[in-house]
Motif scaffolding. Sequence first.
Motif, PDB file in Angstrom:
ATOM      1  N   GLY A  81       4.212  72.505  32.980  1.00  0.00           N
ATOM      2  CA  GLY A  81       4.348  73.576  32.011  1.00  0.00           C
ATOM      3  C   GLY A  81       3.009  74.122  31.548  1.00  0.00           C
ATOM      4  N   ALA A  82       3.085  75.048  30.591  1.00  0.00           N
ATOM      5  CA  ALA A  82       1.876  75.728  30.115  1.00  0.00           C
ATOM      6  C   ALA A  82       1.228  75.001  28.945  1.00  0.00           C
ATOM      7  CB  ALA A  82       2.225  77.154  29.717  1.00  0.00           C
ATOM      8  N   GLY A  83       1.803  73.880  28.511  1.00  0.00           N
ATOM      9  CA  GLY A  83       1.184  73.093  27.451  1.00  0.00           C
ATOM     10  C   GLY A  83       1.493  73.560  26.050  1.00  0.00           C
ATOM     11  N   ALA A  84       2.530  74.398  25.880  1.00  0.00           N
ATOM     12  CA  ALA A  84       2.859  74.876  24.539  1.00  0.00           C
ATOM     13  C   ALA A  84       3.473  73.784  23.674  1.00  0.00           C
ATOM     14  CB  ALA A  84       3.815  76.070  24.626  1.00  0.00           C
ATOM     15  N   GLY A  85       4.039  72.756  24.298  1.00  0.00           N
ATOM     16  CA  GLY A  85       4.620  71.652  23.546  1.00  0.00           C
ATOM     17  C   GLY A  85       5.807  72.094  22.713  1.00  0.00           C
ATOM     18  N   LEU A  86       5.986  71.457  21.580  1.00  0.00           N
ATOM     19  CA  LEU A  86       7.121  71.760  20.707  1.00  0.00           C
ATOM     20  C   LEU A  86       6.983  73.121  20.042  1.00  0.00           C
ATOM     21  CD1 LEU A  86       7.828  68.319  18.995  1.00  0.00           C
ATOM     22  CD2 LEU A  86       8.980  69.346  20.959  1.00  0.00           C
ATOM     23  N   ALA A  87       5.826  73.758  20.180  1.00  0.00           N
ATOM     24  CA  ALA A  87       5.658  75.126  19.683  1.00  0.00           C
ATOM     25  C   ALA A  87       6.169  76.146  20.691  1.00  0.00           C
ATOM     26  CB  ALA A  87       4.182  75.400  19.372  1.00  0.00           C
ATOM     27  N   GLY A  88       6.483  75.690  21.903  1.00  0.00           N
ATOM     28  CA  GLY A  88       6.981  76.592  22.936  1.00  0.00           C
ATOM     29  C   GLY A  88       8.408  77.030  22.666  1.00  0.00           C
ATOM     30  N   GLN A  89       8.791  78.130  23.296  1.00  0.00           N
ATOM     31  CA  GLN A  89      10.109  78.702  23.056  1.00  0.00           C
ATOM     32  C   GLN A  89      11.219  77.777  23.534  1.00  0.00           C
ATOM     33  OE1 GLN A  89      10.674  82.558  24.790  1.00  0.00           O
ATOM     34  NE2 GLN A  89      12.741  82.813  23.996  1.00  0.00           N
ATOM     35  N   ARG A  90      10.987  77.075  24.660  1.00  0.00           N
ATOM     36  CA  ARG A  90      12.063  76.259  25.220  1.00  0.00           C
ATOM     37  C   ARG A  90      12.099  74.854  24.609  1.00  0.00           C
ATOM     38  NH1 ARG A  90      10.299  78.009  31.209  1.00  0.00           N
ATOM     39  NH2 ARG A  90       8.308  77.677  30.136  1.00  0.00           N
ATOM     40  N   SER A  91      10.987  74.128  24.699  1.00  0.00           N
ATOM     41  CA  SER A  91      10.978  72.778  24.113  1.00  0.00           C
ATOM     42  C   SER A  91      11.069  72.819  22.598  1.00  0.00           C
ATOM     43  CB  SER A  91       9.727  72.022  24.554  1.00  0.00           C
ATOM     44  OG  SER A  91       9.734  71.831  25.956  1.00  0.00           O
ATOM     45  N   GLY A  92      10.734  73.967  22.015  1.00  0.00           N
ATOM     46  CA  GLY A  92      10.881  74.114  20.570  1.00  0.00           C
ATOM     47  C   GLY A  92      12.323  74.048  20.106  1.00  0.00           C
ATOM     48  N   ALA A  93      13.273  73.997  21.058  1.00  0.00           N
ATOM     49  CA  ALA A  93      14.677  73.812  20.685  1.00  0.00           C
ATOM     50  C   ALA A  93      14.885  72.490  19.955  1.00  0.00           C
ATOM     51  CB  ALA A  93      15.563  73.876  21.921  1.00  0.00           C
ATOM     52  N   PHE A  94      13.909  71.564  20.085  1.00  0.00           N
ATOM     53  CA  PHE A  94      14.001  70.320  19.310  1.00  0.00           C
ATOM     54  C   PHE A  94      14.150  70.616  17.826  1.00  0.00           C
ATOM     55  CE2 PHE A  94      11.779  67.296  16.567  1.00  0.00           C
ATOM     56  CZ  PHE A  94      12.530  66.153  16.787  1.00  0.00           C
ATOM     57  N   HIS A  95      13.430  71.632  17.343  1.00  0.00           N
ATOM     58  CA  HIS A  95      13.482  71.942  15.909  1.00  0.00           C
ATOM     59  C   HIS A  95      14.870  72.441  15.510  1.00  0.00           C
ATOM     60  CE1 HIS A  95       9.208  71.255  15.634  1.00  0.00           C
ATOM     61  NE2 HIS A  95       8.970  72.153  16.570  1.00  0.00           N
ATOM     62  N   GLY A  96      15.523  73.205  16.407  1.00  0.00           N
ATOM     63  CA  GLY A  96      16.892  73.620  16.124  1.00  0.00           C
ATOM     64  C   GLY A  96      17.845  72.440  16.088  1.00  0.00           C
ATOM     65  N   PHE A  97      17.620  71.490  16.970  1.00  0.00           N
ATOM     66  CA  PHE A  97      18.418  70.263  16.973  1.00  0.00           C
ATOM     67  C   PHE A  97      18.225  69.505  15.661  1.00  0.00           C
ATOM     68  CE2 PHE A  97      18.494  65.660  17.885  1.00  0.00           C
ATOM     69  CZ  PHE A  97      19.759  65.494  18.434  1.00  0.00           C
ATOM     70  N   TRP A  98      16.962  69.368  15.242  1.00  0.00           N
ATOM     71  CA  TRP A  98      16.718  68.565  14.038  1.00  0.00           C
ATOM     72  C   TRP A  98      17.167  69.277  12.763  1.00  0.00           C
ATOM     73  CZ3 TRP A  98      16.053  63.709  15.059  1.00  0.00           C
ATOM     74  CH2 TRP A  98      15.957  62.840  13.964  1.00  0.00           C
ATOM     75  N   ARG A  99      17.201  70.608  12.808  1.00  0.00           N
ATOM     76  CA  ARG A  99      17.760  71.341  11.670  1.00  0.00           C
ATOM     77  C   ARG A  99      19.202  70.909  11.422  1.00  0.00           C
ATOM     78  NH1 ARG A  99      21.192  75.505  11.601  1.00  0.00           N
ATOM     79  NH2 ARG A  99      20.982  75.771  13.863  1.00  0.00           N
ATOM     80  N   LEU A 100      19.945  70.679  12.496  1.00  0.00           N
ATOM     81  CA  LEU A 100      21.328  70.237  12.356  1.00  0.00           C
ATOM     82  C   LEU A 100      21.408  68.801  11.851  1.00  0.00           C
ATOM     83  CD1 LEU A 100      22.801  71.819  15.604  1.00  0.00           C
ATOM     84  CD2 LEU A 100      23.148  72.581  13.245  1.00  0.00           C
ATOM     85  N   VAL A 101      20.494  67.929  12.316  1.00  0.00           N
ATOM     86  CA  VAL A 101      20.458  66.557  11.798  1.00  0.00           C
ATOM     87  C   VAL A 101      20.266  66.582  10.287  1.00  0.00           C
ATOM     88  CG1 VAL A 101      19.216  64.362  11.812  1.00  0.00           C
ATOM     89  CG2 VAL A 101      19.584  65.592  13.965  1.00  0.00           C
TER      90      VAL A 101
END
Length: 379
Positions: A81-101
């Motif tokens: 990947g391009a190294g965007a990490g959790l700030a990236g558009q795709r892997s940043g879906a973690f934040h949407g997941f944790w919003r639900l938690v």
Amino acid sequence: MPEVYEFFAGGGMVRAGLGDAWRCVFANDIDPKKAETYRANWGDGAELHVGDIHGIEVARLPGVADLMWGSFPCQDLSLAGAGAGLAGQRSGAFHGFWRLVDGLIGEGRAPRIVAVENVCGTLTSRGGADFGVICRAFVDSGYRVGALVINADLFVPQSRPRLFVIGVREDADWRMADAGGPEAPFHTPALVRAVAGLPQSLRERMAWWRVAPPSDPVAPLVELIEEVREPALWHSQARTKAILDLMAPSHLEQVRAALAKPQRTVGAVYRRTRPDGRGGRIQRAEVRFDGRAGCLRTPAGGSSRQVLMVVEQQRVRTRLMTPRETARLMGLGDDFVLPRSATDAYHVTGDGVAVPVVRHLARALFEPLLKARLRLKAA
């Protein structure tokens, strides 16, 4: 019967791993084609919601989940990947997941166990900061958190190491599953280094989950391949030669050794870019005849699709892996319904989590933790 929410569900491979002892009460994926595969295997039930996780409201999630699972996208965390990490558009879906938690916690419906799964590049993404973000989310939300690195090659003939970060509510009897320190094989040196690099406030809240390795032998790759008789599915001699021409001497020597054997030998071939020794890069084809395949990926390009090399009767033949072969490498039974399109099938299997790994985690960790919680509650 314990209940599960399965996010980023794909074809429902977590559900397959948990088995009939669990009930899936909510599933989500953004991809309509993967949703078709999910329905083909699990029925057209109301539990499947197709859409962006950021658009899901907490009210859509029923009851209290015993397990909330999220295999969120890996593209921004992987080495490719391009190294965007959790700030990236795709892997940043973690934040949407944790919003639900956190939304469930706010309603008094905290999932008893939360598990996320991703590539091992998560441990080093942005210098380890993304791993810290994930662990901090668990701790700040009231979970005792621990991580495991499990390679699917302990269960199936595919090298597929993945990171599993698992949190248990602090009011549960989590200590019975804590080894007290790192243990092989699932607490790898890379994981130990990543935990050591966390702030002390996080390290003090980390658990080392005790999970025994499997004891059953792993079937070799040759036992999983299909008998493909259609000539059109095999590469031409010119294409096979082109693959051989991309091999370094050490890999060509492996092919020669396979040609000298009386029995059929099956290997897996990947194309990779390697240093050319002169400061540049060169494409190479690399073969392995150790009875295992390399890590399955989604078909973003021709080089991402694994090639099988079959050596027998003084002849070398090559072809792409079939969709069913990739499903077997993920631990799916032949009754699992795959998309008709090979490309769509490769997306389902290459994006999934290995079924027997989930099954092992359920039996060795999730179910004992839930039983311990019931004993604690009864006392």
